[in-house]
Design a protein around this motif. Structure first.
Motif, PDB file in Angstrom:
ATOM      1  N   THR A   1       0.828  -1.199   0.000  1.00 32.66           N
ATOM      2  CA  THR A   1       0.000   0.000   0.000  1.00 32.66           C
ATOM      3  C   THR A   1       0.864   1.251   0.000  1.00 32.66           C
ATOM      4  OG1 THR A   1      -0.068  -0.119   2.394  1.00 32.66           O
ATOM      5  CG2 THR A   1      -1.939  -1.066   1.203  1.00 32.66           C
ATOM      6  N   GLU A   2       2.161   1.054   0.140  1.00 28.00           N
ATOM      7  CA  GLU A   2       3.059   2.181   0.221  1.00 28.00           C
ATOM      8  C   GLU A   2       3.387   2.675  -1.185  1.00 28.00           C
ATOM      9  OE1 GLU A   2       6.723   3.032   3.280  1.00 28.00           O
ATOM     10  OE2 GLU A   2       6.497   1.090   2.342  1.00 28.00           O
ATOM     11  N   ALA A   3       3.780   3.931  -1.255  1.00 23.04           N
ATOM     12  CA  ALA A   3       4.268   4.469  -2.523  1.00 23.04           C
ATOM     13  C   ALA A   3       5.645   5.056  -2.282  1.00 23.04           C
ATOM     14  CB  ALA A   3       3.324   5.552  -3.023  1.00 23.04           C
ATOM     15  N   LEU A   4       6.399   5.156  -3.341  1.00 26.44           N
ATOM     16  CA  LEU A   4       7.707   5.795  -3.236  1.00 26.44           C
ATOM     17  C   LEU A   4       7.555   7.247  -3.652  1.00 26.44           C
ATOM     18  CD1 LEU A   4      10.778   5.351  -2.711  1.00 26.44           C
ATOM     19  CD2 LEU A   4      11.013   5.029  -5.181  1.00 26.44           C
TER      20      LEU A   4
ATOM     21  N   PRO B   1      15.012   7.091   7.860  1.00 31.87           N
ATOM     22  CA  PRO B   1      14.720   5.723   8.286  1.00 31.87           C
ATOM     23  C   PRO B   1      13.206   5.463   8.343  1.00 31.87           C
ATOM     24  CG  PRO B   1      16.357   6.730   9.731  1.00 31.87           C
ATOM     25  CD  PRO B   1      15.867   7.809   8.816  1.00 31.87           C
ATOM     26  N   GLY B   2      12.772   4.423   7.665  1.00 33.71           N
ATOM     27  CA  GLY B   2      11.361   4.031   7.737  1.00 33.71           C
ATOM     28  C   GLY B   2      10.409   4.834   6.875  1.00 33.71           C
ATOM     29  N   LEU B   3      10.907   5.810   6.137  1.00 35.95           N
ATOM     30  CA  LEU B   3      10.021   6.619   5.289  1.00 35.95           C
ATOM     31  C   LEU B   3      10.355   6.389   3.814  1.00 35.95           C
ATOM     32  CD1 LEU B   3       9.725  10.205   6.828  1.00 35.95           C
ATOM     33  CD2 LEU B   3       7.983   8.415   6.711  1.00 35.95           C
ATOM     34  N   ALA B   4       9.330   6.245   2.994  1.00 35.41           N
ATOM     35  CA  ALA B   4       9.561   5.991   1.572  1.00 35.41           C
ATOM     36  C   ALA B   4       9.643   7.313   0.808  1.00 35.41           C
ATOM     37  CB  ALA B   4       8.451   5.101   1.017  1.00 35.41           C
ATOM     38  N   LEU B   5      10.550   8.160   1.236  1.00 30.70           N
ATOM     39  CA  LEU B   5      10.715   9.475   0.629  1.00 30.70           C
ATOM     40  C   LEU B   5      12.177   9.631   0.236  1.00 30.70           C
ATOM     41  CD1 LEU B   5       9.927  12.482   0.119  1.00 30.70           C
ATOM     42  CD2 LEU B   5      10.446  12.892   2.529  1.00 30.70           C
TER      43      LEU B   5
ATOM     44  N   HIS C   1      13.634  -0.450  -1.909  1.00 35.91           N
ATOM     45  CA  HIS C   1      12.874  -0.089  -3.113  1.00 35.91           C
ATOM     46  C   HIS C   1      13.766  -0.414  -4.308  1.00 35.91           C
ATOM     47  CE1 HIS C   1      10.154   2.222  -0.501  1.00 35.91           C
ATOM     48  NE2 HIS C   1      11.262   2.569   0.128  1.00 35.91           N
ATOM     49  N   TYR C   2      13.229  -1.175  -5.240  1.00 35.08           N
ATOM     50  CA  TYR C   2      13.982  -1.529  -6.448  1.00 35.08           C
ATOM     51  C   TYR C   2      13.396  -0.741  -7.612  1.00 35.08           C
ATOM     52  CZ  TYR C   2      16.210  -4.981  -3.613  1.00 35.08           C
ATOM     53  OH  TYR C   2      16.959  -5.570  -2.619  1.00 35.08           O
ATOM     54  N   VAL C   3      14.138   0.296  -8.007  1.00 37.73           N
ATOM     55  CA  VAL C   3      13.632   1.207  -9.031  1.00 37.73           C
ATOM     56  C   VAL C   3      14.237   0.814 -10.377  1.00 37.73           C
ATOM     57  CG1 VAL C   3      13.530   3.614  -9.769  1.00 37.73           C
ATOM     58  CG2 VAL C   3      13.389   3.051  -7.323  1.00 37.73           C
TER      59      VAL C   3
ATOM     60  N   SER D   1       6.331  -7.096  -5.948  1.00 35.59           N
ATOM     61  CA  SER D   1       5.116  -6.288  -5.983  1.00 35.59           C
ATOM     62  C   SER D   1       5.480  -4.865  -6.353  1.00 35.59           C
ATOM     63  CB  SER D   1       4.379  -6.331  -4.645  1.00 35.59           C
ATOM     64  OG  SER D   1       5.231  -5.956  -3.600  1.00 35.59           O
ATOM     65  N   GLU D   2       4.690  -4.315  -7.246  1.00 34.94           N
ATOM     66  CA  GLU D   2       4.971  -2.947  -7.685  1.00 34.94           C
ATOM     67  C   GLU D   2       4.412  -1.952  -6.675  1.00 34.94           C
ATOM     68  OE1 GLU D   2       3.789  -1.981 -11.664  1.00 34.94           O
ATOM     69  OE2 GLU D   2       4.692   0.017 -11.533  1.00 34.94           O
ATOM     70  N   GLU D   3       5.101  -0.845  -6.506  1.00 33.07           N
ATOM     71  CA  GLU D   3       4.577   0.248  -5.683  1.00 33.07           C
ATOM     72  C   GLU D   3       4.504   1.486  -6.566  1.00 33.07           C
ATOM     73  OE1 GLU D   3       7.338   0.973  -2.502  1.00 33.07           O
ATOM     74  OE2 GLU D   3       9.003   1.337  -3.865  1.00 33.07           O
ATOM     75  N   PRO D   4       3.489   2.314  -6.353  1.00 33.51           N
ATOM     76  CA  PRO D   4       3.397   3.520  -7.181  1.00 33.51           C
ATOM     77  C   PRO D   4       4.570   4.452  -6.903  1.00 33.51           C
ATOM     78  CG  PRO D   4       1.384   3.171  -5.916  1.00 33.51           C
ATOM     79  CD  PRO D   4       2.398   2.205  -5.399  1.00 33.51           C
ATOM     80  N   VAL D   5       4.959   5.188  -7.929  1.00 34.84           N
ATOM     81  CA  VAL D   5       5.987   6.224  -7.759  1.00 34.84           C
ATOM     82  C   VAL D   5       5.278   7.569  -7.822  1.00 34.84           C
ATOM     83  CG1 VAL D   5       8.059   7.272  -8.733  1.00 34.84           C
ATOM     84  CG2 VAL D   5       7.757   4.793  -8.847  1.00 34.84           C
ATOM     85  N   LEU D   6       5.322   8.303  -6.721  1.00 40.20           N
ATOM     86  CA  LEU D   6       4.677   9.612  -6.702  1.00 40.20           C
ATOM     87  C   LEU D   6       5.750  10.678  -6.857  1.00 40.20           C
ATOM     88  CD1 LEU D   6       2.124   9.162  -3.780  1.00 40.20           C
ATOM     89  CD2 LEU D   6       1.817   8.753  -6.232  1.00 40.20           C
TER      90      LEU D   6
END
Lengths: 119, 160
Positions: free
Chosen positions: B6-9, B39-43, B109-111, B133-138
């Motif tokens: 459910t996470e996005a990058l 740490p712990g943030l997908a930013l 994250h594997y971009v 699993s794919e995650e959206p890239v914002l």
């Protein structure tokens, strides 16, 4: 010789959450063995069963990759820092196209190429 | 199929452009680099283009010394290396069996940057025990920070 062994995030859980473990050793190999003695959950993660360096990790003495020094025989002195990082590798592979499972998924970033011209 | 994560990058346009520019510059070899987040943030807060030690159009290896430098820089900044980007020069932006087999960290994250078509495309994935699993890239667009050629204190909306 007291040396610091710095762990990558992936291995910290096996060392009680610590990012740095201090060990007593006179070579890089001894430092890694001492690490596994102090934290048995790390056994087999850095050194293989026969005592050689696992191919999926890189080990550094201060600023140098130990593979280009004397590998595990590299001498250490007090105050040295041994760092462990995962080897990061991959690629599209040796044969033809990568498998694309056809799931178009969510819209993702599509960039205009800087050299793109539309006529 | 919806991504299972459910996470996005989150990434700024500048960092995204940096990744793509590095991959274009590395062409025809695969380009690669690392990304750092709090740490712990997908930013994505920092992006580290690295040398491809494999020097190949079909494989990449993040140069170990570049990785060490990036790791230290990230730590100094209070960040962690939380992922890797690399290009597929002639294939789609989806992890190959090689990528999946060698993915070291389930939290990363594997971009993927595909240069297959005229328009580079960027996608991001999580790889956990061989499952992808794919995650959206914002993408956060840059906000204009200062008026163009404006001097400090001058109002941006002043009629010219």
């Amino acid at each position: 010789m007291a040396v610091e062994v710095r762990l990558p995030t992936l291995l910290r859980g096996a060392a009680g959450g610590q990012s740095v473990v201090e060990v007593d050793a006179s070579t890089v190999g001894e430092a890694l063995q001492a690490l596994a003695v102090a934290h048995p959950a790390l056994s087999g993660q850095v050194l293989t069963d026969d005592g050689s360096l696992h191919r999926f990790v890189n080990v550094y003495l201060n600023d140098d990759d130990v593979r280009y020094l004397d590998k595990l025989e590299t001498k250490v002195v007090s105050g040295d820092v041994v760092s462990i990082l995962p080897a990061v590798a991959g690629g599209c592979g040796g044969r033809g196209d990568a498998v694309f499972d056809g799931a178009p998924a969510a819209p993702t970033a599509v960039l205009a190429s800087p050299r793109r011209r539309r006529r | 199929m919806a991504p299972t994560s459910t996470e996005a990058l989150l990434i700024s346009r500048r960092h995204l452009d940096e990744m793509v520019a590095h991959c274009l510059a590395a062409y025809p070899e695969e380009g690669c680099g690392l990304i750092a987040t709090p740490p712990g943030l997908a930013l994505v807060e920092r992006c580290y283009p690295t040398r491809n030690a494999a020097g190949s159009a079909r494989l990449y290896t993040v140069h170990p010394l570049d990785h060490l430098r990036a790791d230290r820089d990230a730590e100094t900044a209070g960040l962690v290396i939380a992922g890797v980007f690399h290009s597929h020069t002639h294939t789609d932006p989806y992890p190959s069996p090689t990528d999946v087999g060698q993915a070291p960290d389930p939290t990363w994250h594997y971009v993927l940057v595909s240069l297959r078509h005229d328009l580079p495309s960027v996608r991001s994935y999580r790889i956990v025990e061989g499952g992808v699993s794919e995650e959206p890239v914002l993408v956060e667009e840059e906000r204009p920070a200062v008026p163009p050629s404006g001097t400090p204190g001058r109002r941006a909306d002043r009629a010219g």
